[in-house]
Write an enzyme that holds these catalytic residues in place. Structure first.
Site, short mmCIF file in Angstrom:
data_model
loop_
_atom_site.label_atom_id
_atom_site.label_comp_id
_atom_site.label_asym_id
_atom_site.label_seq_id
_atom_site.Cartn_x
_atom_site.Cartn_y
_atom_site.Cartn_z
N LYS A 1 5.85 1.83 -7.20
CA LYS A 1 6.68 2.05 -5.99
C LYS A 1 8.11 1.64 -6.33
O LYS A 1 8.35 0.47 -6.64
CB LYS A 1 6.12 1.20 -4.85
CG LYS A 1 7.06 1.09 -3.66
CD LYS A 1 6.52 0.11 -2.64
CE LYS A 1 7.57 -0.20 -1.59
NZ LYS A 1 7.15 -1.27 -0.68
N GLY B 1 -12.46 -13.42 2.56
CA GLY B 1 -12.40 -12.78 1.24
C GLY B 1 -11.67 -11.45 1.27
O GLY B 1 -12.05 -10.51 0.57
#
Ligand code: FAD
Length: 516
Positions: free
Chosen positions: A75, A10
């Site tokens: 970014k 997970g």
């Protein structure tokens, strides 16, 4: 019909896979995700490629839905510092390369060189980043780019189908743990069964296919297709199925990292809208600015540097803000599984393969893999050709990125420590050696870069070659005979646009403070 999927793990890989499969197949697919309550996720992996936006689009999520929950920022580039020499930097931006009379503008730049900064002469983004600006205005509109954001014909394409059609001007940076949490909620709301338990054993039938996984407290869990998202442990693909791992250590020796998550007042500090990779004596340090903290880490080769020295250097680099922050030391397994899909098991994420995060490719690998799983989802026939094609495409992506990363070290001018001197004598992939010879006479183009889809266009190679400064590049001889007027106009247009944008765009922090 096969429709029962068991995901083990997970972290970012597990939850990206679960949410994507639900978005792709809805209630027609049955997904169980089991993750350990004891073994944590790797806890890094916060900068991405610009293509990641297709993942969020596919899930039907808008920036305002998920970005604030994940402390996310924009970014616009990777900024490389000190790779040529101390004090030098350049950008590898998300910006399509302009072309003039059939030649890339970088080729004209080599011929004419208006200044010594190819990245500022050829791209508008470099100056936008230097000024710490947002690619969106305060009203939310995006700077004008040669594409139509959200155009209908672009919806539903995989990343490889998008390449060459669009170049979105930014990627995201986010807190990995918060993204996993966000995607957990998204997935569980759409019916993913979430089990927190340790997988103790992977059971195989007499053909060697996985018949189920045995957990500590929830008994056996079985499905049709098993997805190994157990990180570097690769519990299913390498341990249970014994699929060999192909190491890239001979060409990419960085095998360790130490990371710090440093809380910071970003209003005071401001947000540089980029990920920075600062070269060090035995590797490089990443700096990823998020809302509320900076993620940073030193990637190094333990043959050249001890973990203690790496941590000390990183703490000195960050300064007093890191004093109370504990360090996360990570041993990296560099390379890939020979096959990522074996029998009824597909490995996604670090279990499938990993290269050092110099160009933020880990999450891109995951995204690419799950697009391919959704596209090649098997039926009862388990047609082996699907596995062959899938494995080929995963191998191509990783091998291509490996070449691209090796290029960074080969092309870096820096030679001031043994680590950097060795980058000039170490073996490189044969195919890259051939390409380098070609690039000395003609700048990289789609014919001369790694020939299969690996997420990077030719202009990325040009940026690295021109920015790193260790390899002399020459313009195409034909340019000496060509009229430079059109190229001069293009350089002037870039200067104009740069001025316009830097005068009007808001600071990145200001944008997030208002929108998130
Ligand atoms: P992990 O995060 O390790 O998750 C593994 C999961 O498996 C966990 O949930 C764990 O509980 C579970 N698990 C393990 N064993 C068991 C068991 N027995 N039973 C049940 N569950 C189990 N990528 C980028 O795109 N950009 C970056 O900037 C970037 N930086 C990186 C920096 C470093 C130093 C490293 C090492 C990686 C970086 N990556 C980056 C890669 C990125 O972190 C990973 O691709 C991403 O986090 C996916 O990890 P994962 O989910 O495969 O594995």
């Amino acid at each position: 019909m096969l429709n029962k999927v068991v995901i083990v793990g997970g972290g970012t890989a597990g939850w990206m896979t679960a949410s994507y499969l639900k978005a792709a197949f809805g209630d027609r697919i049955n997904v169980t995700l089991v993750e350990s309550g004891h073994v944590g996720a790797v806890g890094v992996g916060e900068a991405t490629f610009s293509d990641i936006r297709h993942f969020f689009e596919f899930l039907g999520l808008k920036e305002k839905d998920w970005m604030p929950a994940c402390n996310a920022t924009y970014k616009l580039a990777v900024r490389f510092e000190n790779w040529r020499e101390k004090g030098h930097y350049f950008y590898h931006p998300f910006e399509q390369m302009r072309s003039v009379n059939g030649f890339p503008l970088t080729d004209w730049w080599l011929q004419q060189g208006p200044t010594d900064r190819f990245d500022k002469d050829c791209f508008v983004m470099s100056s936008v980043i230097d000024a710490g600006l947002s690619p969106r205005r305060l009203d939310g509109t995006l700077i004008d780019q040669p594409f139509d954001e959200g155009a209908d014909e672009m919806q539903g394409l995989t990343m490889s189908e998008h390449q060459g059609k669009t170049q979105f001007p930014y990627a995201y940076q986010f807190e990995a743990a918060l993204l996993a949490k966000y995607l957990t909620k998204y997935s569980v709301e759409r019916g993913v069964k979430h089990i927190i338990d340790d997988v103790k054993q992977v059971n195989l039938d007499d053909r060697g296919w996985i018949s189920g996984v045995t957990t500590a407290e929830h008994g056996d869990i079985s499905g049709d297709l098993y997805i190994d998202c157990t990180g570097f442990r690769a519990l299913l693909i390498n341990k249970a199925l014994d699929e060999p791992f192909i190491s890239y250590a001979d060409t990419l020796p960085n095998d360790s990292a130490v990371a710090l998550q440093v809380p910071m007042d970003m209003e005071k500090r401001g947000i540089m809208p980029c990920t920075t990779a600062t070269a060090q004596d035995a590797g490089w340090i990443w700096t990823i600015p998020l809302m509320g903290r900076v993620g940073t880490g030193y990637v190094y080769a333990k043959d050249y540097l001890s973990p203690e020295d790496a941590e000390r250097t990183l703490r000195e680099f960050v300064g007093p803000a890191a004093a109370d922050v504990s360090a996360n030391h990570i041993k990296m397994r560099i390379g890939r599984s020979r096959n990522s899909w074996v029998n009824n098991c597909v490995a996604v994420g670090l279990s499938s393969g990993f290269v050092e995060p110099l160009e933020s490719t880990g999450i891109f690998f995951i995204h690419h893999a799950i697009e391919q799983i959704a596209k090649n989802f098997p039926n009862e026939d388990w047609n082996p050709n699907q596995r062959v094609l899938y494995n080929r495409s995963i191998a191509h992506v990783m091998d291509g990125i490996r070449e691209f990363l090796v290029l960074h070290y080969v092309a870096a001018k820096r030679q001031d420590t043994q680590y950097w001197r060795d980058t000039k004598t170490r073996a490189i992939p044969d195919s890259l050696a051939e390409r380098l010879e070609m690039w000395k006479t003609q700048v990289p183009d789609s014919e001369s870069i790694f020939p299969y889809y690996h997420g990077l266009p030719a202009y990325s190679y040009m940026c690295v070659l021109l920015g790193m400064g260790g390899i002399e590049m020459k313009p195409s001889p034909a340019l000496a005979l060509s009229d430079p007027a059109a190229a001069e106009r293009e350089f002037a247009a870039i200067r104009d646009k740069t001025r316009r944008l830097t005068e009007t765009l808001p600071k990145a922090y200001e944008y997030f403070a208002q929108h998130h």
